[in-house]
Design a protein around this motif. Structure first.
Motif, short mmCIF file in Angstrom:
data_model
loop_
_atom_site.label_atom_id
_atom_site.label_comp_id
_atom_site.label_asym_id
_atom_site.label_seq_id
_atom_site.Cartn_x
_atom_site.Cartn_y
_atom_site.Cartn_z
N ARG A 5 51.03 -58.25 30.85
CA ARG A 5 52.30 -57.60 31.21
C ARG A 5 53.38 -57.79 30.14
NH1 ARG A 5 52.46 -55.99 36.49
NH2 ARG A 5 50.77 -56.76 37.84
N ASP A 6 53.02 -58.38 29.01
CA ASP A 6 54.03 -58.71 28.00
C ASP A 6 54.03 -57.68 26.87
OD1 ASP A 6 55.77 -59.85 26.20
OD2 ASP A 6 55.13 -61.90 26.66
N ASN A 7 54.85 -56.65 27.01
CA ASN A 7 54.94 -55.62 25.97
C ASN A 7 55.49 -56.17 24.66
OD1 ASN A 7 55.14 -53.91 28.63
ND2 ASN A 7 54.59 -52.45 27.01
N TRP A 8 56.35 -57.17 24.74
CA TRP A 8 56.96 -57.70 23.53
C TRP A 8 55.93 -58.37 22.63
CZ3 TRP A 8 61.51 -56.31 21.76
CH2 TRP A 8 62.44 -55.77 22.65
N VAL A 9 55.00 -59.11 23.23
CA VAL A 9 53.95 -59.75 22.43
C VAL A 9 53.04 -58.69 21.82
CG1 VAL A 9 51.96 -61.30 22.51
CG2 VAL A 9 54.03 -61.87 23.78
N LEU A 10 52.69 -57.67 22.59
CA LEU A 10 51.87 -56.57 22.08
C LEU A 10 52.59 -55.87 20.93
CD1 LEU A 10 49.49 -54.57 22.19
CD2 LEU A 10 50.75 -53.31 23.96
N ALA A 11 53.88 -55.61 21.10
CA ALA A 11 54.65 -54.92 20.06
C ALA A 11 54.70 -55.74 18.78
CB ALA A 11 56.06 -54.64 20.57
N GLN A 12 54.88 -57.06 18.91
CA GLN A 12 54.95 -57.90 17.72
C GLN A 12 53.62 -57.94 16.98
OE1 GLN A 12 57.82 -59.28 16.46
NE2 GLN A 12 56.45 -59.55 14.68
N LEU A 13 52.52 -57.96 17.73
CA LEU A 13 51.20 -57.92 17.09
C LEU A 13 51.02 -56.61 16.33
CD1 LEU A 13 48.39 -59.00 16.50
CD2 LEU A 13 47.65 -58.14 18.74
N CYS A 14 51.48 -55.49 16.91
CA CYS A 14 51.36 -54.19 16.25
C CYS A 14 52.14 -54.17 14.94
CB CYS A 14 51.84 -53.08 17.18
SG CYS A 14 50.76 -52.78 18.59
N VAL A 15 53.28 -54.87 14.91
CA VAL A 15 54.08 -54.96 13.68
C VAL A 15 53.41 -55.90 12.68
CG1 VAL A 15 56.28 -55.75 12.71
CG2 VAL A 15 56.26 -54.37 14.80
N ASP A 16 52.94 -57.05 13.17
CA ASP A 16 52.26 -58.01 12.28
C ASP A 16 51.02 -57.39 11.65
OD1 ASP A 16 54.17 -59.87 12.96
OD2 ASP A 16 52.91 -60.93 14.41
N HIS A 17 50.37 -56.52 12.39
CA HIS A 17 49.14 -55.86 11.95
C HIS A 17 49.37 -55.03 10.69
CE1 HIS A 17 45.14 -54.14 12.50
NE2 HIS A 17 45.65 -52.91 12.50
N LEU A 18 50.59 -54.57 10.48
CA LEU A 18 50.91 -53.72 9.33
C LEU A 18 51.12 -54.50 8.04
CD1 LEU A 18 53.61 -51.43 11.02
CD2 LEU A 18 51.22 -50.83 10.55
N GLN A 19 51.40 -55.79 8.15
CA GLN A 19 51.90 -56.53 6.99
C GLN A 19 50.88 -56.79 5.87
OE1 GLN A 19 55.17 -56.63 7.05
NE2 GLN A 19 54.94 -55.79 9.13
N PRO A 20 49.62 -57.16 6.16
CA PRO A 20 48.71 -57.52 5.07
C PRO A 20 48.51 -56.42 4.03
CG PRO A 20 47.84 -58.32 7.15
CD PRO A 20 49.01 -57.45 7.48
N SER A 21 48.27 -55.18 4.47
CA SER A 21 48.02 -54.11 3.51
C SER A 21 49.29 -53.80 2.71
CB SER A 21 47.51 -52.85 4.20
OG SER A 21 48.41 -52.41 5.20
N LYS A 22 50.45 -53.89 3.36
CA LYS A 22 51.71 -53.67 2.65
C LYS A 22 51.91 -54.72 1.56
CE LYS A 22 55.74 -55.09 4.19
NZ LYS A 22 57.01 -55.26 4.94
N LYS A 23 51.73 -55.98 1.92
CA LYS A 23 51.93 -57.06 0.94
C LYS A 23 50.92 -56.98 -0.20
CE LYS A 23 53.95 -60.26 4.29
NZ LYS A 23 53.77 -61.53 5.05
N ARG A 24 49.68 -56.61 0.13
CA ARG A 24 48.65 -56.51 -0.90
C ARG A 24 48.97 -55.42 -1.91
NH1 ARG A 24 44.96 -55.82 2.30
NH2 ARG A 24 44.29 -57.97 2.54
N TYR A 25 49.40 -54.26 -1.41
CA TYR A 25 49.71 -53.14 -2.30
C TYR A 25 50.90 -53.46 -3.19
CZ TYR A 25 50.51 -48.29 -3.78
OH TYR A 25 50.68 -47.15 -4.52
N ILE A 26 51.96 -54.02 -2.61
CA ILE A 26 53.14 -54.36 -3.40
C ILE A 26 52.79 -55.40 -4.45
CG2 ILE A 26 55.41 -55.49 -3.30
CD1 ILE A 26 55.85 -54.10 -0.62
N GLY A 27 51.95 -56.39 -4.08
CA GLY A 27 51.53 -57.41 -5.04
C GLY A 27 50.78 -56.81 -6.21
N LEU A 28 49.91 -55.84 -5.93
CA LEU A 28 49.15 -55.20 -7.00
C LEU A 28 50.05 -54.38 -7.91
CD1 LEU A 28 45.97 -54.04 -5.07
CD2 LEU A 28 46.06 -55.72 -6.90
N VAL A 29 50.99 -53.63 -7.32
CA VAL A 29 51.90 -52.80 -8.12
C VAL A 29 52.78 -53.66 -8.99
CG1 VAL A 29 53.81 -51.18 -8.01
CG2 VAL A 29 51.86 -50.87 -6.49
N GLU A 30 53.34 -54.72 -8.41
CA GLU A 30 54.23 -55.59 -9.17
C GLU A 30 53.47 -56.40 -10.19
OE1 GLU A 30 56.26 -57.77 -6.13
OE2 GLU A 30 57.88 -56.25 -6.00
N GLY A 31 52.20 -56.67 -9.88
CA GLY A 31 51.38 -57.44 -10.82
C GLY A 31 50.94 -56.63 -12.01
#
Length: 218
Positions: free
Chosen positions: A192-218
């Motif tokens: 019943r906790d939409n907030w926890v689900l929502a945070q996981l959906c946001v956290d789920h986006l982070q790895p690919s974003k960080k990886r791409y930025i790291g490669l571009v900046e590198g």
């Protein structure tokens, strides 16, 4: 006449699908040029169909066409990635908050079937299947929010972020982590906790974003 129209449509689909795969799976790098002549030598079609395919790819957000420069595979700067992902986080968080919990058994079963197929494609190394089931999983999940315009926005920004997301396709560890997070999302639908689900959906986006930025900046 009808047969010719169908064959013409299939030509369009084949070109778009082939180039989309080349871009998504890294065979065409960000910034690579797509000339009409090179595509004509690769595909047995007329220039008209090559141009139509480029228009479709531009609409999908994975190539850029500029006057007097032609078409190039879309390349994103770190600032553009941050801006695209800021929107993705906003709309996906909102959609997750709007999903009625506990979710219906049908939604959970639909997601479990997609999740199973996604895992099978990861194991077999079929990247096209991984990509398609990943997108199907998220659009099915967020479709439960009941706002079709919000879901359309989510899908649009998924397209804009294709160059970023594609970077994770060849990384088995990243795919396994993503697959595990999908399973957690399904489990949270029974609570019943939409907030926890929502945070996981946001956290789920982070790895690919960080990886791409790291490669571009590198």
């Amino acid at each position: 006449m009808a047969d010719q129209i169908i064959e013409d449509e299939l030509d369009d689909v084949r070109i778009v699908r082939a180039l989309e795969e080349d871009i998504i799976f890294g065979r065409l790098a960000p910034g690579a040029r797509l000339t009409e002549d090179s595509l004509l030598s690769r595909f047995p079609v007329t220039r008209h169909f090559v141009r139509q395919a480029l228009v479709q790819l531009e609409q999908m957000g994975i190539i850029v066409r500029e006057r007097n420069k032609g078409a190039t595979v879309r390349s994103l700067t770190p600032a553009e990635v941050e801006q695209i992902y800021a929107v993705r986080e906003l709309v996906q968080r909102q959609a997750a908050l709007m999903i009625p919990l506990p979710a219906s058994e049908k939604l959970i079963q639909d997601l479990l079937l997609i999740h199973k197929e996604h895992g099978e494609h990861i194991e077999s190394g079929y990247l096209r299947g991984v990509h398609e089931t990943n997108d199907r999983f998220h659009l099915t999940l967020f479709g439960a929010c009941g706002n079709k315009y919000l879901v359309q926005t989510i899908e649009l920004y998924m397209r804009y972020s294709l160059p970023v997301r594609a970077n994770s396709m060849a990384d088995r560890t990243a795919l396994d982590v993503s697959h595990g997070q999908h399973r957690l999302m399904i489990e949270m639908l029974s609570g019943r906790d939409n907030w926890v689900l929502a945070q996981l959906c946001v956290d789920h986006l982070q790895p690919s974003k960080k990886r791409y930025i790291g490669l571009v900046e590198g």
